[in-house]
Scaffold this motif. Structure first.
Motif, PDB file in Angstrom:
ATOM      1  N   ARG A 481     -62.367 -23.237  10.059  1.00 35.04           N
ATOM      2  CA  ARG A 481     -61.385 -23.836  10.965  1.00 35.04           C
ATOM      3  C   ARG A 481     -60.001 -23.971  10.343  1.00 35.04           C
ATOM      4  O   ARG A 481     -59.049 -24.375  11.007  1.00 35.04           O
ATOM      5  CB  ARG A 481     -61.880 -25.208  11.418  1.00 35.04           C
ATOM      6  N   ARG A 482     -59.885 -23.654   9.053  1.00 32.18           N
ATOM      7  CA  ARG A 482     -58.570 -23.727   8.405  1.00 32.18           C
ATOM      8  C   ARG A 482     -57.763 -22.437   8.534  1.00 32.18           C
ATOM      9  O   ARG A 482     -56.619 -22.369   8.091  1.00 32.18           O
ATOM     10  CB  ARG A 482     -58.743 -24.073   6.931  1.00 32.18           C
ATOM     11  N   VAL A 483     -58.366 -21.416   9.121  1.00 33.46           N
ATOM     12  CA  VAL A 483     -57.636 -20.159   9.309  1.00 33.46           C
ATOM     13  C   VAL A 483     -56.463 -20.401  10.254  1.00 33.46           C
ATOM     14  O   VAL A 483     -56.620 -21.046  11.303  1.00 33.46           O
ATOM     15  CB  VAL A 483     -58.578 -19.076   9.876  1.00 33.46           C
ATOM     16  N   PRO A 484     -55.285 -19.927   9.932  1.00 34.75           N
ATOM     17  CA  PRO A 484     -54.120 -20.162  10.802  1.00 34.75           C
ATOM     18  C   PRO A 484     -54.346 -19.631  12.212  1.00 34.75           C
ATOM     19  O   PRO A 484     -54.968 -18.579  12.417  1.00 34.75           O
ATOM     20  CB  PRO A 484     -52.992 -19.401  10.091  1.00 34.75           C
ATOM     21  N   GLU A 485     -53.836 -20.367  13.183  1.00 36.12           N
ATOM     22  CA  GLU A 485     -53.978 -19.957  14.579  1.00 36.12           C
ATOM     23  C   GLU A 485     -53.246 -18.653  14.867  1.00 36.12           C
ATOM     24  O   GLU A 485     -53.582 -17.948  15.822  1.00 36.12           O
ATOM     25  CB  GLU A 485     -53.456 -21.050  15.502  1.00 36.12           C
ATOM     26  N   ALA A 486     -52.255 -18.329  14.031  1.00 39.05           N
ATOM     27  CA  ALA A 486     -51.502 -17.093  14.247  1.00 39.05           C
ATOM     28  C   ALA A 486     -52.366 -15.850  14.083  1.00 39.05           C
ATOM     29  O   ALA A 486     -51.974 -14.760  14.532  1.00 39.05           O
ATOM     30  CB  ALA A 486     -50.321 -17.030  13.274  1.00 39.05           C
ATOM     31  N   MET A 487     -53.548 -15.974  13.464  1.00 38.61           N
ATOM     32  CA  MET A 487     -54.419 -14.823  13.305  1.00 38.61           C
ATOM     33  C   MET A 487     -55.018 -14.395  14.638  1.00 38.61           C
ATOM     34  O   MET A 487     -55.423 -13.237  14.796  1.00 38.61           O
ATOM     35  CB  MET A 487     -55.546 -15.155  12.314  1.00 38.61           C
ATOM     36  N   GLY A 488     -55.087 -15.303  15.593  1.00 35.19           N
ATOM     37  CA  GLY A 488     -55.584 -14.949  16.924  1.00 35.19           C
ATOM     38  C   GLY A 488     -57.050 -14.592  16.972  1.00 35.19           C
ATOM     39  O   GLY A 488     -57.453 -13.737  17.768  1.00 35.19           O
ATOM     40  N   LEU A 489     -57.870 -15.244  16.163  1.00 39.04           N
ATOM     41  CA  LEU A 489     -59.304 -14.956  16.165  1.00 39.04           C
ATOM     42  C   LEU A 489     -59.964 -15.567  17.402  1.00 39.04           C
ATOM     43  O   LEU A 489     -59.540 -16.616  17.883  1.00 39.04           O
ATOM     44  CB  LEU A 489     -59.965 -15.518  14.901  1.00 39.04           C
ATOM     45  N   PRO A 490     -61.014 -14.933  17.914  1.00 42.67           N
ATOM     46  CA  PRO A 490     -61.734 -15.521  19.057  1.00 42.67           C
ATOM     47  C   PRO A 490     -62.307 -16.887  18.702  1.00 42.67           C
ATOM     48  O   PRO A 490     -62.718 -17.139  17.570  1.00 42.67           O
ATOM     49  CB  PRO A 490     -62.847 -14.496  19.334  1.00 42.67           C
ATOM     50  N   GLU A 491     -62.318 -17.765  19.674  1.00 36.17           N
ATOM     51  CA  GLU A 491     -62.808 -19.118  19.447  1.00 36.17           C
ATOM     52  C   GLU A 491     -64.287 -19.115  19.049  1.00 36.17           C
ATOM     53  O   GLU A 491     -64.726 -19.965  18.266  1.00 36.17           O
ATOM     54  CB  GLU A 491     -62.615 -19.949  20.721  1.00 36.17           C
ATOM     55  N   ALA A 492     -65.054 -18.167  19.588  1.00 34.58           N
ATOM     56  CA  ALA A 492     -66.477 -18.110  19.250  1.00 34.58           C
ATOM     57  C   ALA A 492     -66.687 -17.832  17.771  1.00 34.58           C
ATOM     58  O   ALA A 492     -67.645 -18.328  17.166  1.00 34.58           O
ATOM     59  CB  ALA A 492     -67.167 -17.038  20.088  1.00 34.58           C
ATOM     60  N   VAL A 493     -65.807 -17.047  17.158  1.00 28.44           N
ATOM     61  CA  VAL A 493     -65.931 -16.750  15.725  1.00 28.44           C
ATOM     62  C   VAL A 493     -65.571 -17.973  14.895  1.00 28.44           C
ATOM     63  O   VAL A 493     -66.233 -18.288  13.896  1.00 28.44           O
ATOM     64  CB  VAL A 493     -65.037 -15.554  15.355  1.00 28.44           C
ATOM     65  N   LEU A 494     -64.538 -18.690  15.281  1.00 29.69           N
ATOM     66  CA  LEU A 494     -64.128 -19.872  14.518  1.00 29.69           C
ATOM     67  C   LEU A 494     -65.143 -20.998  14.630  1.00 29.69           C
ATOM     68  O   LEU A 494     -65.294 -21.793  13.698  1.00 29.69           O
ATOM     69  CB  LEU A 494     -62.752 -20.349  15.003  1.00 29.69           C
ATOM     70  N   ARG A 495     -65.855 -21.088  15.742  1.00 25.93           N
ATOM     71  CA  ARG A 495     -66.825 -22.159  15.956  1.00 25.93           C
ATOM     72  C   ARG A 495     -68.232 -21.779  15.499  1.00 25.93           C
ATOM     73  O   ARG A 495     -69.143 -22.601  15.586  1.00 25.93           O
ATOM     74  CB  ARG A 495     -66.865 -22.554  17.430  1.00 25.93           C
ATOM     75  N   ALA A 496     -68.413 -20.554  15.056  1.00 26.18           N
ATOM     76  CA  ALA A 496     -69.737 -20.117  14.612  1.00 26.18           C
ATOM     77  C   ALA A 496     -70.122 -20.805  13.305  1.00 26.18           C
ATOM     78  O   ALA A 496     -69.276 -21.363  12.592  1.00 26.18           O
ATOM     79  CB  ALA A 496     -69.750 -18.594  14.433  1.00 26.18           C
ATOM     80  N   GLU A 497     -71.406 -20.770  12.995  1.00 27.57           N
ATOM     81  CA  GLU A 497     -71.873 -21.318  11.736  1.00 27.57           C
ATOM     82  C   GLU A 497     -71.339 -20.473  10.580  1.00 27.57           C
ATOM     83  O   GLU A 497     -71.236 -19.253  10.690  1.00 27.57           O
ATOM     84  CB  GLU A 497     -73.399 -21.333  11.694  1.00 27.57           C
ATOM     85  N   PRO A 498     -70.961 -21.100   9.444  1.00 27.39           N
ATOM     86  CA  PRO A 498     -70.474 -20.315   8.305  1.00 27.39           C
ATOM     87  C   PRO A 498     -71.480 -19.251   7.889  1.00 27.39           C
ATOM     88  O   PRO A 498     -72.696 -19.486   7.886  1.00 27.39           O
ATOM     89  CB  PRO A 498     -70.283 -21.375   7.211  1.00 27.39           C
ATOM     90  N   LEU A 499     -70.963 -18.084   7.556  1.00 28.34           N
ATOM     91  CA  LEU A 499     -71.796 -16.941   7.194  1.00 28.34           C
ATOM     92  C   LEU A 499     -71.820 -16.800   5.672  1.00 28.34           C
ATOM     93  O   LEU A 499     -70.780 -16.618   5.039  1.00 28.34           O
ATOM     94  CB  LEU A 499     -71.244 -15.673   7.846  1.00 28.34           C
ATOM     95  N   ASN A 500     -73.003 -16.909   5.073  1.00 24.08           N
ATOM     96  CA  ASN A 500     -73.160 -16.837   3.627  1.00 24.08           C
ATOM     97  C   ASN A 500     -73.300 -15.383   3.197  1.00 24.08           C
ATOM     98  O   ASN A 500     -74.305 -14.721   3.489  1.00 24.08           O
ATOM     99  CB  ASN A 500     -74.388 -17.642   3.199  1.00 24.08           C
ATOM    100  N   LEU A 501     -72.297 -14.867   2.480  1.00 23.45           N
ATOM    101  CA  LEU A 501     -72.344 -13.485   2.001  1.00 23.45           C
ATOM    102  C   LEU A 501     -73.336 -13.293   0.871  1.00 23.45           C
ATOM    103  O   LEU A 501     -73.731 -12.157   0.585  1.00 23.45           O
ATOM    104  CB  LEU A 501     -70.951 -13.045   1.541  1.00 23.45           C
ATOM    105  N   PHE A 502     -73.745 -14.368   0.206  1.00 21.72           N
ATOM    106  CA  PHE A 502     -74.706 -14.289  -0.899  1.00 21.72           C
ATOM    107  C   PHE A 502     -76.128 -14.616  -0.444  1.00 21.72           C
ATOM    108  O   PHE A 502     -76.987 -14.894  -1.279  1.00 21.72           O
ATOM    109  CB  PHE A 502     -74.299 -15.240  -2.026  1.00 21.72           C
ATOM    110  N   ARG A 503     -76.381 -14.585   0.846  1.00 21.06           N
ATOM    111  CA  ARG A 503     -77.736 -14.877   1.316  1.00 21.06           C
ATOM    112  C   ARG A 503     -78.780 -13.899   0.768  1.00 21.06           C
ATOM    113  O   ARG A 503     -79.916 -14.298   0.497  1.00 21.06           O
ATOM    114  CB  ARG A 503     -77.775 -14.866   2.846  1.00 21.06           C
TER     115      ARG A 503
END
Length: 551
Positions: A481-503
């Motif tokens: 949620r700290r990503v700047p709003e100027a990036m214009g990301l879809p709301e569904a991506v910002l509200r999704a559960e954090p994705l662990n790249l080291f899973r």
């Protein structure tokens, strides 16, 4: 007088008659009757004793059963109390853990601005961690290494990009001229991504990575379905999506059976004309069998055949050969000049998610991370264009000559050399870039001055080590949620559960141990490697060229 005399005589006669001596009675049966009575009394007494014993045994049995029932009831009651107490403690512990996790997430998502950028900030200490003993070369030596080894190796990056872009533009133009707008996929203009377009390419050979968006002909349309926009999906499918092929303004399906097609026209869904009988000579399907979803394998085969057909008409214009490069990466191409010089680059067919900067790409074009999609209809959601825009936006806010890209270049250089020594592991360049993106939000702009390269490099490696030990490195955009709003990301991506790249490290212990050993060996070799390359730069960093397949 007579009457009283008669009474006296009657009494005398009665006494004489009843006297035992004068008239003895027969009493021989009396003894026998008494003995029988005694015998019966003894038998009755014995019977009573036996009955008493039986009753006592019955009472004892009933008492034992009652005691056993009481003990069982007491035991059940104790177990119930124990389970109730355990359930209570488990519930309290779970609530406590949830509160701690929520607090931790909130603390990470909204750090106090006065504590993010101070020079004294330290990442959480790692007791006994080998990184604490890492001694990088001095600022002068590190600067000399960067100028001599990295800057010199990437000096002609702009010229390489210009050459590759001109050739790809010509190649895609030839492809469009061969494709029919009504029956073939339509390719759009390419989009440059990755290190060559973000400014942190660190090693040779210089390699451009280009996305080539494609769309279906009318009346078809692609409908991307992301994992975060639908029902809950398994953890191994997070970060992926599917692409459904449908029609504009109609229900999903095919009209090849309703609309007459020409003899030479093919249906993208079914791969054959409605009039043509089934034949083994028909081209491969772009969709999975019996499902209206794009198949990554079929798409890559179509793209390779399309590039091969597009190269033939324009091959006479160039004095070099074009061939497919690494067989494990279908989008890899290689230009080979007569002098022997090679220019590798990547062309990847992608599907744009609506009007955003998100793209769905075939997973086999990404670096291996110990895991993969479960189905060939799963496409990986790529944020490469968003990452390029974010780095450009941050570069405008950082001081002139900021060291953030230089820091990433040095770390990438060390990783590439280590992979050549010990082979590939679960750690890739994308993990390094993700770590840098997180640090760019954690540090003030003034902390990225050019003279602070050694400090920021040490901090990047420290952050990466902690993430490896915790087996947790969150994706920079997903659920942040700290990503700047100027990036214009879809709301569904910002509200999704954090994705662990080291899973994958949680599931594969062998891969995790190999990655950890390789990472610590890289740290131990870093000072020596930097000093050696500062003194002598090999003429060929690329090694032997991989096998190629001519078009």
């Amino acid at each position: 007088m007579a009457l009283p005399l008669f009474r006296v005589c009657l009494v005398v006669v009665t006494a004489i008659v009843n006297h035992p001596l004068l008239f003895p009675r027969e009493n021989t049966t009396v003894p026998e009757s008494e003995e029988e009575i005694m015998r019966k009394m003894r038998a009755h007494q014995e019977k009573l004793q036996l009955e008493q014993l039986r009753l006592e045994e019955e009472v004892a049995r009933l008492a034992a059963e009652k005691e056993a029932l009481e003990q069982a009831a007491e035991k059940d009651r104790q177990q119930h109390e124990t389970h109730a107490a355990w359930d209570l403690w488990s519930t309290l512990c779970m609530i406590l853990f949830l509160i701690i996790e929520v607090w931790r997430q909130d603390h990470q998502d909204a750090p106090p601005p006065d504590s993010l950028g101070s020079e004294e900030d330290e990442l959480p200490a790692l007791g006994g961690a080998p990184l604490r003993d890492l001694s990088l070369p001095s600022k002068a030596e590190l600067g000399h290494f960067y100028d001599r080894c990295i800057r010199a190796a990437t000096a002609d990056a702009a010229r390489t990009r210009e050459f590759v872009e001109g050739f790809v533009d010509d190649l895609l133009g030839a492809l469009r001229s061969l494709c029919g707008r009504d029956v073939d996929m339509e390719v759009e203009d390419f989009v440059g991504v990755d290190s060559m377009y973000e400014g942190w390419q660190a090693d040779r050979p210089l390699r451009c990575h280009l996305f080539v968006p494609f769309t279906p002909p009318k009346p078809y349309r692609f409908h991307p379905e992301l994992w975060c926009c639908s029902h809950p999906v398994p953890l191994d499918r997070q970060g992926y999506g599917q692409i459904k092929v449908g029609q504009v303004g109609h229900t999903l399906g095919c009209i090849c059976s309703k609309t007459p097609l020409g003899e030479d026209m093919l249906c993208l869904l079914h791969g054959r004309s409605a009039r043509a009988p089934p034949s083994c000579e028909m081209p491969d399907l772009l969709c999975a069998q019996e499902a209206p979803y794009l198949d990554t394998v079929q798409v890559m085969k179509w793209f390779q055949m399309a590039l091969t057909r597009a190269w033939r008409p324009i091959a006479h214009k160039y004095e070099f050969d074009l061939a497919f490069g690494e067989l494990a990466s279908p989008g890899s191409l290689r230009i080979r000049f007569r002098s022997g010089k090679c220019v590798p680059f990547h062309l990847t067919p992608v599907v744009q998610c609506e009007d955003s900067d998100l793209y769905l790409v075939p997973p086999l074009c990404r670096e291996p991370s110990g895991g993969g999609p479960a189905s060939s209809t799963d496409w990986l959601l790529s944020f490469a264009v968003c990452e390029r825009h974010f780095l450009r936006m941050m570069s405008k806010a950082l001081p002139e000559g900021a060291c953030h890209l230089s820091c990433l270049q040095v770390a990438s250089f060390l990783l590439s050399k280590q992979r050549r020594l010990t082979g590939p592991s679960g750690l890739g360049r994308y993990h390094l870039k993700t770590t840098l993106l997180h640090l760019l939000l954690l540090r003030r702009a003034a902390d990225w001055k050019a003279e602070q390269l050694d400090v920021r490099l040490h901090e990047l490696l420290h952050f990466l080590e902690k993430s490896l030990l915790d087996k947790k490195l969150h994706h920079f955009f997903v659920g942040n949620r700290r990503v700047p709003e100027a990036m214009g990301l879809p709301e569904a991506v910002l509200r999704a559960e954090p994705l662990n790249l080291f899973r994958p490290f949680v599931l594969q212990r062998g891969l995790y141990q190999k990655t950890l050993d390789s990472f610590y060996e890289m740290l131990r070799n870093a000072p020596t490697l930097i000093r050696e390359y500062s003194l002598h730069v090999p003429s060929d960093h690329a090694g032997l060229p991989p096998k190629t397949v001519a078009l």
